[in-house]
Design a protein around this motif. Structure first.
Motif, PDB file in Angstrom:
ATOM      1  N   LYS A 403       0.894  -1.215  -0.086  1.00 20.18           N
ATOM      2  CA  LYS A 403      -0.034  -0.055   0.064  1.00 20.18           C
ATOM      3  C   LYS A 403       0.817   1.245   0.061  1.00 20.18           C
ATOM      4  CE  LYS A 403      -3.909   2.332   2.488  1.00 20.18           C
ATOM      5  NZ  LYS A 403      -5.020   2.105   3.355  1.00 20.18           N
ATOM      6  N   TYR A 404       1.893   1.125   0.835  1.00 17.30           N
ATOM      7  CA  TYR A 404       2.731   2.338   0.888  1.00 17.30           C
ATOM      8  C   TYR A 404       4.021   2.351   0.255  1.00 17.30           C
ATOM      9  CZ  TYR A 404      -1.187   3.746   4.019  1.00 17.30           C
ATOM     10  OH  TYR A 404      -2.399   4.221   4.504  1.00 17.30           O
ATOM     11  N   ARG A 461      -6.550   6.581   4.311  1.00 14.24           N
ATOM     12  CA  ARG A 461      -5.133   6.827   4.773  1.00 14.24           C
ATOM     13  C   ARG A 461      -4.793   7.317   6.208  1.00 14.24           C
ATOM     14  NH1 ARG A 461      -2.105   5.580  -0.191  1.00 14.24           N
ATOM     15  NH2 ARG A 461      -3.629   4.664  -1.258  1.00 14.24           N
ATOM     16  N   ARG A 462      -5.612   6.791   7.088  1.00 15.26           N
ATOM     17  CA  ARG A 462      -5.788   6.837   8.364  1.00 15.26           C
ATOM     18  C   ARG A 462      -5.742   5.621   9.293  1.00 15.26           C
ATOM     19  NH1 ARG A 462     -11.441  10.270   9.901  1.00 15.26           N
ATOM     20  NH2 ARG A 462     -12.716   9.028   8.533  1.00 15.26           N
ATOM     21  N   THR A 463      -5.472   5.695  10.663  1.00 12.43           N
ATOM     22  CA  THR A 463      -5.271   4.422  11.388  1.00 12.43           C
ATOM     23  C   THR A 463      -6.767   4.119  11.306  1.00 12.43           C
ATOM     24  OG1 THR A 463      -5.771   5.581  13.290  1.00 12.43           O
ATOM     25  CG2 THR A 463      -3.419   5.618  12.687  1.00 12.43           C
ATOM     26  N   THR A 580      -3.526  10.953  13.252  1.00 13.40           N
ATOM     27  CA  THR A 580      -3.960   9.630  12.865  1.00 13.40           C
ATOM     28  C   THR A 580      -3.687   9.307  11.374  1.00 13.40           C
ATOM     29  OG1 THR A 580      -5.973  10.483  12.438  1.00 13.40           O
ATOM     30  CG2 THR A 580      -5.847   9.776  14.490  1.00 13.40           C
ATOM     31  N   GLY A 581      -2.891   9.943  10.657  1.00 11.86           N
ATOM     32  CA  GLY A 581      -2.880   9.672   9.403  1.00 11.86           C
ATOM     33  C   GLY A 581      -1.735   8.664   9.123  1.00 11.86           C
ATOM     34  N   GLU A 582      -1.648   8.092   8.012  1.00 12.00           N
ATOM     35  CA  GLU A 582      -0.989   6.841   7.686  1.00 12.00           C
ATOM     36  C   GLU A 582      -0.357   7.208   6.327  1.00 12.00           C
ATOM     37  OE1 GLU A 582      -2.687   2.859   9.784  1.00 12.00           O
ATOM     38  OE2 GLU A 582      -2.930   3.284   7.673  1.00 12.00           O
ATOM     39  N   GLY A 583       0.877   6.689   5.860  1.00  8.08           N
ATOM     40  CA  GLY A 583       1.578   6.648   4.495  1.00  8.08           C
ATOM     41  C   GLY A 583       2.143   7.887   4.364  1.00  8.08           C
ATOM     42  N   GLN A 585       3.738  11.435   3.501  1.00  9.05           N
ATOM     43  CA  GLN A 585       2.809  12.780   3.384  1.00  9.05           C
ATOM     44  C   GLN A 585       3.070  13.518   2.094  1.00  9.05           C
ATOM     45  OE1 GLN A 585       0.609  13.600   5.841  1.00  9.05           O
ATOM     46  NE2 GLN A 585       1.135  11.389   6.038  1.00  9.05           N
TER      47      GLN A 585
END
Length: 665
Positions: A403-404, A461-463, A580-583, A585
């Protein structure tokens, strides 16, 4: 003890979620209970609609099992009675006994715990989530002293004429009224979890779209098929679940592990055919496989399952069929793991009336050379894109793809020729459907004038914790019109013209700006359309747009073109104050100036946490941002070189997905 009667009116939207596990490992949900493991009473239901009751007594547990599945999308009266002197317990549905059992005289073993509805005494944990809750409406929940006789239970069920259940199952607007992240004009279910849309099909003037859904919470397990319809691909009505996992015996069903992605086509005789990925717990019986359901209902509300058609023979794994008709026969491609790479399994059928008609064909294309290092391909699409040109779309996953990671999980495509047997790509190296990752798995169909339209998923794209607190996860992208660009090798994507119907009646804000640096142009809210035209794009440096910016700049998203590197950049490093963001930026994607032209027109749709972008009415991308501030509504332009630009911006009206007035049948 005189015994008791527990009763309630209930309208159940869906069966509870469950583990993707054999039936003896399921943890039932509770409709009504005041129980512990060996005390109290519990009216329970499992993921396949099997239901009953347990009453704990000094002589042991009395267990009642109803014979048929519990009704969905309809108000019903439910009652459980127990008479200790006779030891008799009865379970009633809409005034009629469905299970009764007589014990010897005994005493009820009460449980010193709270009385609860829609919440089991036993948890079913899945990561952060408890997955055995219920989606239901309740009314007149009662506990009466003494056992009501059958005539009194029947009278209680007959004295009320309930309203249509769907009115009670509508998710109220107040639930998400304060959610700054939830889109207001993108299609998504009323609540909970969704993923890939599939089976986009037009029947007459009405569009239908099916999609992956967990109806009970924002988590992925035991998939069902959600169903939406629309007249314009912009305003949607949500309908009852089209397909759900079922059992054919007490402990087995060919799709018991989930109704996974697939395709819906209208056949030559006018019937609708739903091809889907079915999974079970057998080592040999079509696991995984492709199964079929058929509908002759004009509204595609009622489906009859035919059963499994093909299994994964010849592939290590398979999923997500795509079907079309050609030369009087049906063709099917299915995403597959082919050992050393992802690819497709290919089948033909000359008689849809026969489940045995599907015959495996030689490979459709040189998949090993076309793959990007994946384990399996998902959600394939194969369509004619011009007079003698075809497009093949796939979503490779696993292997080197993540995914990332790099390569990232995203949709890719090839343009090439098709001779009815072999697809010959112009180049084995795939092109990216989107300039940067964030949007994938489009489903496609054609408008009345033949325009090819695609709708994909813009994933979170958040937890998971943020998704749990929000109560929903994922959204569909805006509808895109597909075409082949003049170079004959690149897909062009444009916003569907019907999206203009969302524009607010107060008209556009029209502003211009020139100079260097960041220039604020206006504030219109969290749901806007912005079209920025750069008069003469700089030959070097960076230029683009500012989105979802707060007044003090603490939250802002920058989308710009790096003319020196020929890259489009999404800078989300200040998009949100939340943690709470993922991946990554900062997202960068190669931009083909030869195919798309030098970026000049930035056409952007912002809908709270989701952004759809079209560059030069040709290149496309979608991504997620999560602004937390109510004033993160500003927009503007940014440039490291002298530039001049004109912008038009509109407030966009909400287009909430409404629930249809459809009762169960």
């Amino acid at each position: 003890m005189r015994g008791f009667t527990v009763s309630t009116w209930i309208a159940l939207e869906s069966y509870p979620s469950g583990y993707e596990a054999p039936v003896d490992q399921l943890v039932p949900a509770s409709i009504v209970q005041q129980a512990t493991r060996d005390r109290g009473f519990d009216i329970f239901i499992d993921a396949f609609g099997r239901w009953g009751a347990r009453i704990s007594t000094d002589a042991g547990a009395i267990r009642l099992r109803a014979k048929g599945p519990f009704p969905l999308n309809a108000w019903v009266h439910l009652a459980l009675t127990f008479d200790p002197p006779s030891g008799e317990a009865c379970l009633y549905l809409s005034g009629q006994p469905v299970a009764c059992q007589k014990h010897r005289p005994t005493t009820f073993r009460a449980a010193a715990v709270p009385f609860q509805i829609a919440h089991s005494w036993q948890q079913a944990p899945l990561g952060l989530f408890n997955i055995n809750g219920l989606n239901a409406a309740y009314d007149e929940v009662r506990v009466d002293a003494g056992r009501l006789p059958p005539v009194a239970v029947a009278a209680a069920a007959a004295t009320v004429k309930p309203p249509p259940a769907v009115r009670s199952l509508i998710v109220p607007a107040s639930r998400f009224a304060g959610d700054l992240q939830r889109p207001t004009y993108h299609a998504l279910p009323p609540a909970n979890w969704t993923n890939e849309p599939h089976g986009l099909v037009r029947r007459g003037a009405t569009w239908h779209m099916f999609y992956q859904r967990t109806p009970n919470g924002p988590y992925k397990t035991l998939m069902t098929w959600g169903h939406m319809r629309s007249d314009d691909l912009v305003h949607w009505t949500d309908l009852p679940l089209a397909l759900r996992p079922e059992l054919q015996t007490d402990d087995f069903g060919f799709d018991m592990k989930g109704i996974w992605s697939g395709d819906v086509v209208i056949g030559p005789a006018g019937f609708a055919y739903a091809f889907y990925t079915s999974v079970n717990h057998s080592a040999a019986f079509f696991n995984p496989g492709v199964s079929l359901a058929i509908s002759d209902d004009p509204g595609l509300l009622r489906w009859t399952k035919v059963g499994p058609l093909i299994d994964r023979t010849g592939a290590q794994d398979m999923r997500d069929p795509f079907v079309w008709f050609e030369n009087g026969e049906a063709r099917m491609i299915v995403g597959a793991a082919l050992g050393g790479s992802g690819g497709l399994a290919y089948y033909r059928c000359d008689n849809l009336a026969s489940r045995r008609c599907w015959k495996r064909q030689p490979p459709l294309a040189p998949f090993a050379a076309m793959d990007v290092g994946s384990q399996i391909w998902e959600m394939p699409v194969f369509e004619k894109i011009a007079a003698d040109r075809y497009i093949l779309v796939a979503n490779p996953i696993g292997g080197k793809v993540s995914k990332y990671g790099e390569p990232a999980t995203r949709a890719v495509y090839w343009i090439g020729r098709w001779d009815g047997t072999q697809f010959m790509p112009d180049n084995v190296e795939p092109k990216m459907l989107d300039v940067v990752p964030g949007h994938l798995s489009p489903t496609v169909s054609r408008t009345a004038d033949g325009t090819l339209v695609g709708i994909g998923i813009v994933d979170e794209r958040r937890t998971p914790e943020a998704q749990r607190q929000a109560g929903w996860a994922h959204t569909f992208g805006l509808p895109r019109a597909w075409r082949l660009l003049p170079d004959g090798r690149t897909l062009g994507q444009s916003p569907l013209p019907a999206l203009a119907s969302l524009r607010n009646a107060d008209g556009a804000i029209v502003v211009g700006a020139a100079g260097v640096g960041e220039r604020h142009l206006g504030d219109l809210g969290h749901a806007i359309e912005l079209d920025v035209q750069f008069a003469t794009p700089p030959a070097t440096g960076q230029y683009g747009v500012i989105l979802a910016a707060s007044a003090d700049g603490q939250e802002t998203t920058r989308l710009y073109y790096d003319a020196d590197k020929h890259e489009l950049v999404v800078d989300k490093s200040r998009s949100t104050l939340a943690a709470t963001g993922e991946g990554p930026q900062v997202l960068r994607g190669a931009f083909d100036e030869v195919a798309f032209g030098k970026p000049q027109d930035f056409h952007v749709y912002v809908d709270h946490s989701v952004v759809d972008v079209f560059i030069n009415d040709a290149a496309a991308l979608s991504f997620r941002i999560y602004p937390t501030r109510a004033d993160s509504t500003g927009f503007g332009i940014v440039s490291s070189m002298e530039t001049a630009a004109n912008a038009r911006a509109w407030r966009l009206r909400p287009a909430p997905v409404v629930l249809d007035q459809v009762e169960a049948r």
